[in-house]
Design an enzyme around this catalytic site. Structure first.
Site, short mmCIF file in Angstrom:
data_model
loop_
_atom_site.label_atom_id
_atom_site.label_comp_id
_atom_site.label_asym_id
_atom_site.label_seq_id
_atom_site.Cartn_x
_atom_site.Cartn_y
_atom_site.Cartn_z
N CYS A 211 3.65 -1.29 6.77
CA CYS A 211 2.36 -0.88 6.91
C CYS A 211 1.66 -0.72 5.61
CB CYS A 211 2.33 0.58 7.80
SG CYS A 211 3.02 0.04 9.27
N HIS B 80 -4.53 3.63 7.56
CA HIS B 80 -3.54 2.83 8.57
C HIS B 80 -3.27 3.77 9.97
CE1 HIS B 80 0.03 1.26 10.15
NE2 HIS B 80 0.91 2.09 9.92
N ASN C 289 -0.40 0.83 16.59
CA ASN C 289 -0.03 0.74 15.10
C ASN C 289 0.42 -0.98 14.79
OD1 ASN C 289 1.19 0.37 12.61
ND2 ASN C 289 2.43 2.15 12.87
#
Ligand code: ACO
Length: 321
Positions: A114, A248, A278
Protein backbone atom coordinates in the site's frame (compact mmCIF):
# COMPACT_ATOMS: atom_id res chain seq x y z
CA UNK A 1 17.75 21.63 -9.84
CA UNK A 2 14.36 22.02 -11.57
CA UNK A 3 10.98 21.56 -9.98
CA UNK A 4 8.45 18.82 -10.58
CA UNK A 5 4.68 19.10 -10.50
CA UNK A 6 1.55 17.00 -10.97
CA UNK A 7 0.44 17.91 -14.49
CA UNK A 8 -2.57 15.60 -14.75
CA UNK A 9 -4.44 12.76 -13.09
CA UNK A 10 -6.69 9.90 -14.17
CA UNK A 11 -8.44 6.87 -12.73
CA UNK A 12 -10.39 3.75 -13.52
CA UNK A 13 -12.81 1.71 -11.41
CA UNK A 14 -14.38 -1.58 -12.56
CA UNK A 15 -18.11 -1.50 -13.12
CA UNK A 16 -19.03 -4.34 -10.77
CA UNK A 17 -19.78 -3.28 -7.18
CA UNK A 18 -19.71 -5.58 -4.17
CA UNK A 19 -21.70 -4.19 -1.23
CA UNK A 20 -21.48 -5.14 2.43
CA UNK A 21 -24.87 -6.82 2.03
CA UNK A 22 -23.35 -8.97 -0.74
CA UNK A 23 -20.51 -9.94 1.62
CA UNK A 24 -22.99 -11.01 4.29
CA UNK A 25 -23.89 -13.82 1.88
CA UNK A 26 -20.25 -14.91 1.47
CA UNK A 27 -18.81 -14.80 5.03
CA UNK A 28 -20.06 -14.52 8.59
CA UNK A 29 -20.15 -10.73 8.85
CA UNK A 30 -22.59 -7.82 9.03
CA UNK A 31 -22.92 -4.46 7.33
CA UNK A 32 -22.87 -2.82 10.78
CA UNK A 33 -19.55 -4.48 11.74
CA UNK A 34 -17.87 -3.53 8.46
CA UNK A 35 -19.06 0.08 8.50
CA UNK A 36 -18.28 0.62 12.18
CA UNK A 37 -14.81 -1.00 12.14
CA UNK A 38 -13.64 0.08 8.68
CA UNK A 39 -15.89 2.80 7.19
CA UNK A 40 -16.29 0.74 4.00
CA UNK A 41 -19.74 0.43 2.37
CA UNK A 42 -18.83 -1.07 -1.00
CA UNK A 43 -15.87 -1.85 -3.27
CA UNK A 44 -15.35 -2.28 -7.03
CA UNK A 45 -14.41 -5.74 -8.34
CA UNK A 46 -12.62 -6.33 -11.65
CA UNK A 47 -14.39 -8.31 -14.36
CA UNK A 48 -12.73 -11.52 -15.55
CA UNK A 49 -11.07 -9.81 -18.52
CA UNK A 50 -9.72 -6.92 -16.42
CA UNK A 51 -6.19 -6.89 -14.99
CA UNK A 52 -3.75 -4.43 -13.43
CA UNK A 53 -2.64 -3.70 -17.01
CA UNK A 54 -6.05 -2.98 -18.55
CA UNK A 55 -7.03 -0.75 -15.63
CA UNK A 56 -3.66 1.04 -15.66
CA UNK A 57 -4.06 1.75 -19.37
CA UNK A 58 -7.44 3.41 -18.85
CA UNK A 59 -6.21 5.53 -15.93
CA UNK A 60 -3.02 6.44 -17.83
CA UNK A 61 -4.86 7.64 -20.94
CA UNK A 62 -7.11 9.85 -18.82
CA UNK A 63 -4.10 11.31 -16.98
CA UNK A 64 -2.25 11.97 -20.26
CA UNK A 65 -5.28 13.73 -21.68
CA UNK A 66 -5.65 15.77 -18.47
CA UNK A 67 -1.97 16.78 -18.64
CA UNK A 68 -2.32 17.52 -22.33
CA UNK A 69 0.61 15.32 -23.31
CA UNK A 70 0.98 12.40 -25.73
CA UNK A 71 2.62 9.04 -25.09
CA UNK A 72 5.76 10.25 -26.89
CA UNK A 73 6.24 12.89 -24.17
CA UNK A 74 6.56 10.23 -21.44
CA UNK A 75 10.13 9.67 -20.20
CA UNK A 76 9.45 6.97 -17.60
CA UNK A 77 6.63 4.61 -16.61
CA UNK A 78 6.34 3.24 -13.08
CA UNK A 79 3.45 1.03 -12.01
CA UNK A 80 3.02 0.30 -8.32
CA UNK A 81 1.15 -2.99 -8.05
CA UNK A 82 1.15 -6.03 -5.79
CA UNK A 83 -1.05 -7.80 -8.36
CA UNK A 84 0.96 -7.48 -11.59
CA UNK A 85 -0.10 -8.93 -14.92
CA UNK A 86 3.00 -11.18 -14.85
CA UNK A 87 6.18 -11.39 -12.78
CA UNK A 88 7.90 -10.20 -15.95
CA UNK A 89 7.66 -8.58 -18.41
CA UNK A 90 6.56 -5.83 -16.07
CA UNK A 91 3.05 -4.41 -16.27
CA UNK A 92 4.79 -1.11 -17.08
CA UNK A 93 6.53 -2.65 -20.13
CA UNK A 94 3.24 -4.14 -21.29
CA UNK A 95 1.62 -0.73 -20.91
CA UNK A 96 4.48 0.95 -22.74
CA UNK A 97 3.85 -1.35 -25.70
CA UNK A 98 0.11 -0.64 -25.60
CA UNK A 99 0.83 3.10 -25.61
CA UNK A 100 2.92 2.60 -28.76
CA UNK A 101 6.17 3.90 -27.32
CA UNK A 102 9.57 2.33 -26.57
CA UNK A 103 12.94 3.26 -25.13
CA UNK A 104 11.96 5.04 -21.93
CA UNK A 105 12.52 3.16 -18.65
CA UNK A 106 9.44 1.21 -17.53
CA UNK A 107 9.17 -0.93 -14.42
CA UNK A 108 6.86 -2.15 -11.68
CA UNK A 109 7.15 -1.63 -7.95
CA UNK A 110 5.66 -4.90 -6.73
CA UNK A 111 6.61 -5.31 -3.14
CA UNK A 112 5.91 -2.05 -1.36
CA UNK A 113 2.20 -2.91 -1.02
CA UNK A 114 0.00 0.00 0.00
CA UNK A 115 3.04 2.31 0.15
CA UNK A 116 3.86 1.52 -3.48
CA UNK A 117 2.49 4.70 -4.97
CA UNK A 118 4.54 6.86 -2.58
CA UNK A 119 7.72 5.00 -3.55
CA UNK A 120 6.90 5.33 -7.27
CA UNK A 121 6.09 9.03 -6.97
CA UNK A 122 9.31 9.68 -5.07
CA UNK A 123 11.47 8.04 -7.77
CA UNK A 124 9.68 9.87 -10.60
CA UNK A 125 9.98 13.17 -8.74
CA UNK A 126 13.76 12.80 -8.39
CA UNK A 127 14.26 11.93 -12.07
CA UNK A 128 12.22 14.96 -13.14
CA UNK A 129 13.88 17.31 -10.64
CA UNK A 130 17.36 16.18 -11.76
CA UNK A 131 16.41 17.06 -15.33
CA UNK A 132 17.00 13.46 -16.50
CA UNK A 133 13.45 13.16 -17.84
CA UNK A 134 10.74 15.71 -18.56
CA UNK A 135 7.58 13.72 -17.77
CA UNK A 136 6.83 10.51 -15.87
CA UNK A 137 3.71 8.38 -15.83
CA UNK A 138 3.16 7.07 -12.29
CA UNK A 139 0.37 4.56 -11.68
CA UNK A 140 -1.08 2.48 -8.87
CA UNK A 141 -3.18 -0.41 -10.22
CA UNK A 142 -4.52 -3.36 -8.24
CA UNK A 143 -6.80 -6.38 -8.59
CA UNK A 144 -6.85 -7.12 -4.88
CA UNK A 145 -9.96 -9.28 -5.35
CA UNK A 146 -7.65 -11.96 -6.84
CA UNK A 147 -5.36 -12.18 -3.80
CA UNK A 148 -7.86 -12.12 -0.95
CA UNK A 149 -9.06 -15.30 0.67
CA UNK A 150 -12.84 -15.04 0.15
CA UNK A 151 -13.39 -17.31 3.15
CA UNK A 152 -11.44 -15.03 5.54
CA UNK A 153 -13.86 -12.42 6.88
CA UNK A 154 -11.03 -10.44 8.50
CA UNK A 155 -9.50 -9.52 5.13
CA UNK A 156 -11.97 -10.10 2.28
CA UNK A 157 -14.21 -7.24 3.43
CA UNK A 158 -11.40 -4.71 3.17
CA UNK A 159 -10.11 -4.71 -0.38
CA UNK A 160 -11.23 -3.45 -3.78
CA UNK A 161 -9.90 -3.08 -7.33
CA UNK A 162 -9.00 -0.01 -9.39
CA UNK A 163 -6.25 2.16 -10.86
CA UNK A 164 -5.10 5.74 -10.45
CA UNK A 165 -2.50 7.58 -12.52
CA UNK A 166 -0.60 10.86 -12.39
CA UNK A 167 1.69 12.62 -14.84
CA UNK A 168 4.64 14.26 -13.11
CA UNK A 169 6.37 16.88 -15.21
CA UNK A 170 9.09 19.54 -15.06
CA UNK A 171 7.80 22.84 -13.74
CA UNK A 172 8.93 26.45 -13.30
CA UNK A 173 7.27 26.63 -9.87
CA UNK A 174 7.78 24.37 -6.83
CA UNK A 175 5.25 21.52 -6.91
CA UNK A 176 6.41 18.34 -5.18
CA UNK A 177 8.31 19.90 -2.27
CA UNK A 178 9.65 16.72 -0.66
CA UNK A 179 9.11 12.98 -0.45
CA UNK A 180 9.95 10.73 2.51
CA UNK A 181 10.29 6.95 2.34
CA UNK A 182 10.84 4.38 5.10
CA UNK A 183 10.64 0.64 5.76
CA UNK A 184 10.98 -1.67 8.76
CA UNK A 185 11.31 -5.40 8.13
CA UNK A 186 11.03 -6.25 11.83
CA UNK A 187 7.25 -6.10 11.33
CA UNK A 188 7.39 -8.41 8.29
CA UNK A 189 4.82 -10.84 9.69
CA UNK A 190 1.90 -8.48 10.35
CA UNK A 191 0.98 -8.24 6.68
CA UNK A 192 2.07 -10.55 3.88
CA UNK A 193 1.20 -11.95 0.49
CA UNK A 194 3.43 -14.95 -0.11
CA UNK A 195 4.41 -16.06 -3.60
CA UNK A 196 7.39 -18.38 -3.10
CA UNK A 197 9.92 -18.40 -5.90
CA UNK A 198 12.84 -20.82 -5.89
CA UNK A 199 11.30 -23.24 -3.40
CA UNK A 200 8.11 -25.32 -3.37
CA UNK A 201 5.07 -23.25 -2.51
CA UNK A 202 3.03 -24.06 0.58
CA UNK A 203 -0.40 -23.92 -1.00
CA UNK A 204 -2.06 -23.01 2.30
CA UNK A 205 0.24 -20.04 2.76
CA UNK A 206 0.46 -18.90 -0.81
CA UNK A 207 -1.31 -16.26 -2.80
CA UNK A 208 -3.58 -14.83 -0.14
CA UNK A 209 -3.16 -11.75 1.98
CA UNK A 210 -2.50 -12.54 5.63
CA UNK A 211 -2.91 -9.72 8.11
CA UNK A 212 -2.84 -9.16 11.86
CA UNK A 213 -5.19 -6.20 11.55
CA UNK A 214 -5.30 -4.84 15.08
CA UNK A 215 -1.49 -4.85 15.42
CA UNK A 216 -1.15 -3.15 12.05
CA UNK A 217 -3.72 -0.55 13.06
CA UNK A 218 -1.65 0.59 16.06
CA UNK A 219 1.59 0.58 14.06
CA UNK A 220 -0.02 2.66 11.30
CA UNK A 221 -1.32 5.34 13.67
CA UNK A 222 2.04 5.76 15.43
CA UNK A 223 4.23 5.58 12.36
CA UNK A 224 2.10 7.96 10.29
CA UNK A 225 2.04 10.51 13.11
CA UNK A 226 5.85 10.58 13.13
CA UNK A 227 5.91 10.72 9.32
CA UNK A 228 3.76 13.87 9.33
CA UNK A 229 6.10 15.56 11.82
CA UNK A 230 9.12 14.60 9.68
CA UNK A 231 7.49 15.88 6.47
CA UNK A 232 6.47 19.23 7.95
CA UNK A 233 9.81 19.78 9.69
CA UNK A 234 11.74 19.07 6.47
CA UNK A 235 9.85 21.95 4.84
CA UNK A 236 9.79 24.27 7.88
CA UNK A 237 5.98 24.20 7.78
CA UNK A 238 3.32 23.64 10.41
CA UNK A 239 0.02 21.71 10.43
CA UNK A 240 -1.78 25.00 9.70
CA UNK A 241 -0.10 25.10 6.26
CA UNK A 242 -1.76 21.86 5.10
CA UNK A 243 -4.93 22.29 3.02
CA UNK A 244 -5.55 18.62 2.18
CA UNK A 245 -4.62 15.21 3.44
CA UNK A 246 -4.67 12.54 0.70
CA UNK A 247 -4.15 9.31 2.63
CA UNK A 248 -3.94 5.64 1.78
CA UNK A 249 -7.45 4.29 2.33
CA UNK A 250 -7.10 1.39 4.79
CA UNK A 251 -9.53 2.22 7.58
CA UNK A 252 -11.69 5.27 8.38
CA UNK A 253 -10.54 5.16 11.99
CA UNK A 254 -6.88 5.47 10.92
CA UNK A 255 -7.85 8.34 8.58
CA UNK A 256 -9.78 10.08 11.38
CA UNK A 257 -6.78 9.76 13.71
CA UNK A 258 -4.52 11.24 11.04
CA UNK A 259 -6.88 14.16 10.37
CA UNK A 260 -6.95 14.85 14.11
CA UNK A 261 -3.17 14.76 14.25
CA UNK A 262 -3.11 17.48 11.56
CA UNK A 263 -6.01 19.47 13.09
CA UNK A 264 -7.85 19.03 9.78
CA UNK A 265 -11.64 18.61 9.57
CA UNK A 266 -12.65 15.44 7.70
CA UNK A 267 -13.95 17.50 4.78
CA UNK A 268 -10.31 18.46 4.14
CA UNK A 269 -9.36 14.81 3.70
CA UNK A 270 -9.72 13.07 0.32
CA UNK A 271 -11.71 9.97 1.28
CA UNK A 272 -12.79 7.25 -1.17
CA UNK A 273 -12.79 4.38 1.29
CA UNK A 274 -16.60 4.26 1.65
CA UNK A 275 -17.12 3.51 -2.04
CA UNK A 276 -13.84 1.84 -3.02
CA UNK A 277 -12.46 0.00 0.00
CA UNK A 278 -8.69 -0.48 0.25
CA UNK A 279 -7.24 -0.58 -3.27
CA UNK A 280 -3.67 -0.86 -1.96
CA UNK A 281 -1.23 1.12 -4.12
CA UNK A 282 -4.08 2.53 -6.24
CA UNK A 283 -5.87 4.21 -3.34
CA UNK A 284 -3.83 7.43 -3.15
CA UNK A 285 -3.95 8.35 -6.87
CA UNK A 286 -7.64 7.34 -6.94
CA UNK A 287 -8.43 9.67 -4.02
CA UNK A 288 -6.30 12.44 -5.51
CA UNK A 289 -7.94 12.20 -8.92
CA UNK A 290 -11.45 12.23 -7.46
CA UNK A 291 -10.84 15.29 -5.28
CA UNK A 292 -9.19 17.18 -8.16
CA UNK A 293 -11.87 16.26 -10.72
CA UNK A 294 -14.80 17.21 -8.50
CA UNK A 295 -13.15 20.57 -7.79
CA UNK A 296 -12.37 20.15 -4.10
CA UNK A 297 -8.57 20.26 -4.49
CA UNK A 298 -7.52 23.44 -6.30
CA UNK A 299 -4.25 24.64 -7.83
CA UNK A 300 -2.01 26.34 -5.27
CA UNK A 301 -3.23 24.30 -2.30
CA UNK A 302 -0.86 22.34 -0.06
CA UNK A 303 -1.36 18.58 -0.14
CA UNK A 304 0.06 15.93 2.18
CA UNK A 305 0.01 12.44 0.67
CA UNK A 306 0.76 9.36 2.78
CA UNK A 307 0.93 5.61 2.21
CA UNK A 308 1.46 2.74 4.61
CA UNK A 309 1.55 -1.00 3.98
CA UNK A 310 3.18 -4.41 4.11
CA UNK A 311 6.93 -4.62 4.65
CA UNK A 312 6.34 -2.55 6.61
CA UNK A 313 6.89 0.25 4.14
CA UNK A 314 5.59 3.79 4.29
CA UNK A 315 6.06 7.19 2.70
CA UNK A 316 4.77 10.72 2.26
CA UNK A 317 4.91 13.61 -0.17
CA UNK A 318 4.27 17.29 0.38
CA UNK A 319 2.95 19.00 -2.73
CA UNK A 320 2.08 22.61 -3.58
CA UNK A 321 -0.56 21.68 -6.18
N1 ACO B 1 -17.22 -9.37 10.52
C1 ACO B 1 -17.52 -9.61 11.81
N2 ACO B 1 -16.57 -9.83 12.76
C2 ACO B 1 -15.27 -9.80 12.35
C3 ACO B 1 -14.91 -9.57 11.02
C4 ACO B 1 -15.93 -9.36 10.08
N3 ACO B 1 -15.68 -9.10 8.78
N4 ACO B 1 -13.55 -9.60 10.93
C5 ACO B 1 -13.09 -9.84 12.17
N5 ACO B 1 -14.13 -9.96 13.03
C6 ACO B 1 -14.08 -10.23 14.47
C7 ACO B 1 -12.80 -10.91 14.89
O1 ACO B 1 -12.87 -12.31 14.70
C8 ACO B 1 -12.72 -10.53 16.35
O2 ACO B 1 -13.58 -11.37 17.07
P1 ACO B 1 -13.18 -11.89 18.55
O3 ACO B 1 -13.07 -10.65 19.39
O4 ACO B 1 -14.32 -12.77 18.91
O5 ACO B 1 -11.86 -12.60 18.37
C9 ACO B 1 -13.33 -9.12 16.40
O6 ACO B 1 -14.08 -8.98 15.17
C10 ACO B 1 -12.30 -8.02 16.50
O7 ACO B 1 -11.28 -8.25 15.51
P2 ACO B 1 -10.09 -7.22 15.31
O8 ACO B 1 -9.19 -7.74 14.21
O9 ACO B 1 -9.46 -6.90 16.63
O10 ACO B 1 -10.90 -5.94 14.77
P3 ACO B 1 -10.42 -4.48 14.52
O11 ACO B 1 -11.27 -3.52 15.23
O12 ACO B 1 -8.92 -4.33 14.71
O13 ACO B 1 -10.69 -4.27 12.96
C11 ACO B 1 -9.48 -4.21 10.87
C12 ACO B 1 -10.07 -5.08 12.00
C13 ACO B 1 -10.61 -3.50 10.19
C14 ACO B 1 -8.74 -5.10 9.89
C15 ACO B 1 -8.50 -3.17 11.47
O14 ACO B 1 -7.64 -3.79 12.39
C16 ACO B 1 -7.66 -2.46 10.43
O15 ACO B 1 -8.13 -1.74 9.59
N6 ACO B 1 -6.32 -2.58 10.52
C17 ACO B 1 -5.37 -1.83 9.70
C18 ACO B 1 -5.30 -2.29 8.28
C19 ACO B 1 -4.16 -1.56 7.58
O16 ACO B 1 -3.74 -0.49 7.96
N7 ACO B 1 -3.60 -2.15 6.56
C20 ACO B 1 -2.41 -1.53 5.97
C21 ACO B 1 -2.46 -1.38 4.60
S1 ACO B 1 -3.02 -2.78 3.74
C22 ACO B 1 -1.72 -3.27 2.69
O17 ACO B 1 -0.59 -2.91 2.80
C23 ACO B 1 -2.06 -4.27 1.60
Amino acid sequence: MAYSQILGTGSYLPEKILTNADLEKIVDTSTEWIVERTGIHQRHIAAEHETALTMAEKAAKQAMSDANITANDIGMIIIATTTPEKMFPSTACLLQQRLGISGCPAFDLNSTACAGFMYALSIADLYVKQGIIKNALVIGSEVMSRVVDWSDRATCILFGDGAGAVIIGASQQPGILSTHLHADGTHKDVLSLTVSIGKPMDVEEALYIKMTGNQLFKLAVNILGDLFDETLEANSLTKADIDWLVPHQANIRIIQAMAKKLNLPLDRVAITLEDQGNTSSASIPLALDKAIRDGRIKRGEMLLLEGFGGGLAWGSALIRY
